[in-house]
Design an enzyme around this catalytic site. Structure first.
Site, mmCIF file in Angstrom:
data_model
loop_
_atom_site.group_PDB
_atom_site.id
_atom_site.type_symbol
_atom_site.label_atom_id
_atom_site.label_comp_id
_atom_site.label_asym_id
_atom_site.label_seq_id
_atom_site.Cartn_x
_atom_site.Cartn_y
_atom_site.Cartn_z
ATOM 1 N N SER A 182 0.804 -1.229 0.000
ATOM 2 C CA SER A 182 0.000 0.000 0.000
ATOM 3 C C SER A 182 0.829 1.267 0.000
ATOM 4 O O SER A 182 0.328 2.342 -0.350
ATOM 5 C CB SER A 182 -0.935 0.016 1.216
ATOM 6 O OG SER A 182 -0.194 -0.076 2.421
ATOM 7 N N HIS B 32 -0.997 4.461 7.606
ATOM 8 C CA HIS B 32 -0.282 5.050 6.472
ATOM 9 C C HIS B 32 0.072 6.523 6.672
ATOM 10 O O HIS B 32 -0.692 7.269 7.292
ATOM 11 C CB HIS B 32 -1.145 4.918 5.205
ATOM 12 C CG HIS B 32 -1.547 3.508 4.916
ATOM 13 N ND1 HIS B 32 -2.760 2.992 5.308
ATOM 14 C CD2 HIS B 32 -0.889 2.504 4.284
ATOM 15 C CE1 HIS B 32 -2.840 1.725 4.930
ATOM 16 N NE2 HIS B 32 -1.722 1.406 4.304
ATOM 17 N N ASP C 79 -3.974 7.806 8.262
ATOM 18 C CA ASP C 79 -4.866 6.933 9.028
ATOM 19 C C ASP C 79 -4.011 6.241 10.089
ATOM 20 O O ASP C 79 -2.898 6.675 10.361
ATOM 21 C CB ASP C 79 -5.616 5.949 8.123
ATOM 22 C CG ASP C 79 -4.696 5.064 7.297
ATOM 23 O OD1 ASP C 79 -3.507 4.924 7.653
ATOM 24 O OD2 ASP C 79 -5.157 4.509 6.276
#
Length: 356
Positions: free
Chosen positions: A47, A334, A331
């Protein structure tokens, strides 16, 4: 190829861009890219570098909805696990390519964007095939398969010879490993029953080396490998571990893993194949320890909701902080775009060093 190289030369001007208190000399970055005839960026990983490939999968590991992407172009979610752009987007822009790296599975990708490179990365993936299977995302072996398809597309666009030149001269970036530990080893019982933590780290490094050898056989000549961050500081990890400060036990695991990665990279050195280790641990640690220098006021929680456990679907319909530039975390897992800009600036300093 000459036309692409000319375009890079045309954009090689002496200018600076200020990113969260860090200035990048675009002239130096683009001169370096021109010197090495580097015309594409090809990305593999999780990610941290997935621009939206998971949008096209049957998985819960997606972020193609608000508030993700609220600071992206036109405030439109792209599938990046961030409020805006990723470090790879800024690196590509600094080297004179596009302002963003497209997802390989993006059906709207254009020919020029394809020539300048794509990302095969998939959120929740890792070096271990099991890690990707746990979330039904794109494993590293599948990412390599997509790279083979990419090479076929290139051949149709520019012919066999120039397609090989694009690949040979491309900057490859590989960024993964955190999910193997946080979502796999410390959460799913399978690997922890098979390996001690040190044995598992060795297993991951072996997988990394196998992947790099495959990339080399497919034409890669220059690969930047990103280590893992001090994941004991992730808000989600601290919440589940009951820690108010960074979990030093997990940070020691991350540090050990990074040392093994570096040793693994040294063993792969060949005259025609160069690797570079990007010390993400040190970059993020520096931002934690000197947060005011980088313009941050919040280092321990994310911008989404409480900032302690929300990511992905849990970030929907919750309150968002008003100034994302003051937060290290977007978040509970991340970084923010502001942090990714700093990561990009530091990574570029390493990338255009004389040894790479």
């Amino acid at each position: 190829m000459r036309r692409v190289k000319f375009l890079l030369h045309f954009f090689t001007v002496v200018c600076y861009v200020n990113w969260a208190g860090a200035a990048i000399d675009l002239g130096s970055a683009r001169t370096w890219a021109y010197k090495h005839n580097m015309t594409a960026i090809l990305v593999f990983g999780d990610s941290t570098v997935d621009p939206g490939n998971n949008n096209h999968l049957s998985t819960s590991m997606k972020s193609n909805f608000l508030p993700y992407g609220m600071d992206f172009f036109n405030g439109k979610p792209s599938g990046r696990f961030c409020n805006g752009r990723l470090a790879t987007d800024f690196i590509a822009e600094a080297l004179g390519y596009e302002s963003q790296v497209r997802a390989f599975l993006d059906l709207a990708i254009g020919e020029t964007e394809l020539l300048h490179g794509v990302s095969f990365a998939s959120a929740a993936s890792g070096y271990d095939e099991l890690t990707a299977n746990l979330s039904n995302v794109i494993s590293i072996s599948k990412q390599l398969e997509y790279f083979r398809h990419y090479k076929l597309h290139l051949r149709k666009l520019v012919g066999i010879k120039e397609a090989e030149e694009v690949v040979h001269n491309a900057l490859f970036i590989m960024s993964m490993g955190t999910n193997d530990l946080i979502q796999n080893y410390y959460t799913d019982p399978t690997r922890s029953k098979q390996f001690t933590i040190e044995q598992y780290l060795d297993y991951l490094v072996l997988s990394m080396k196998t992947t790099l050898k495959s990339l080399s056989s497919l034409g890669a000549r220059r690969v930047a490998v990103v280590g893992v961050p001090p994941f004991g500081c992730l808000p989600l990890v601290r919440t589940f571990r009951g820690e108010t400060k960074c979990d030093e036990e997990l940070n020691k695991v991350a540090f050990s893993f990074n040392n093994k990665i570096q040793l693994g990279l040294k063993s792969l050195k060949k005259p025609w194949f160069t690797t570079l280790y990007v010390d993400i641990y040190q970059i993020i640690e520096a931002a934690f320890n000197n947060h005011t220098k980088y313009g941050f006021t919040e280092t321990m929680k994310g911008c989404c909701g409480s900032g302690m456990y929300e990511y992905g679907q849990a970030c929907k319909d919750v309150e968002i902080c008003s100034d994302r530039t003051k937060y290290i975390f977007w978040d509970a897992v991340h970084p923010t775009e502001a942090m990714y800009k700093i990561i990009a600036e530091r990574a570029l300093e390493m990338i255009y060093s004389p040894t790479f």
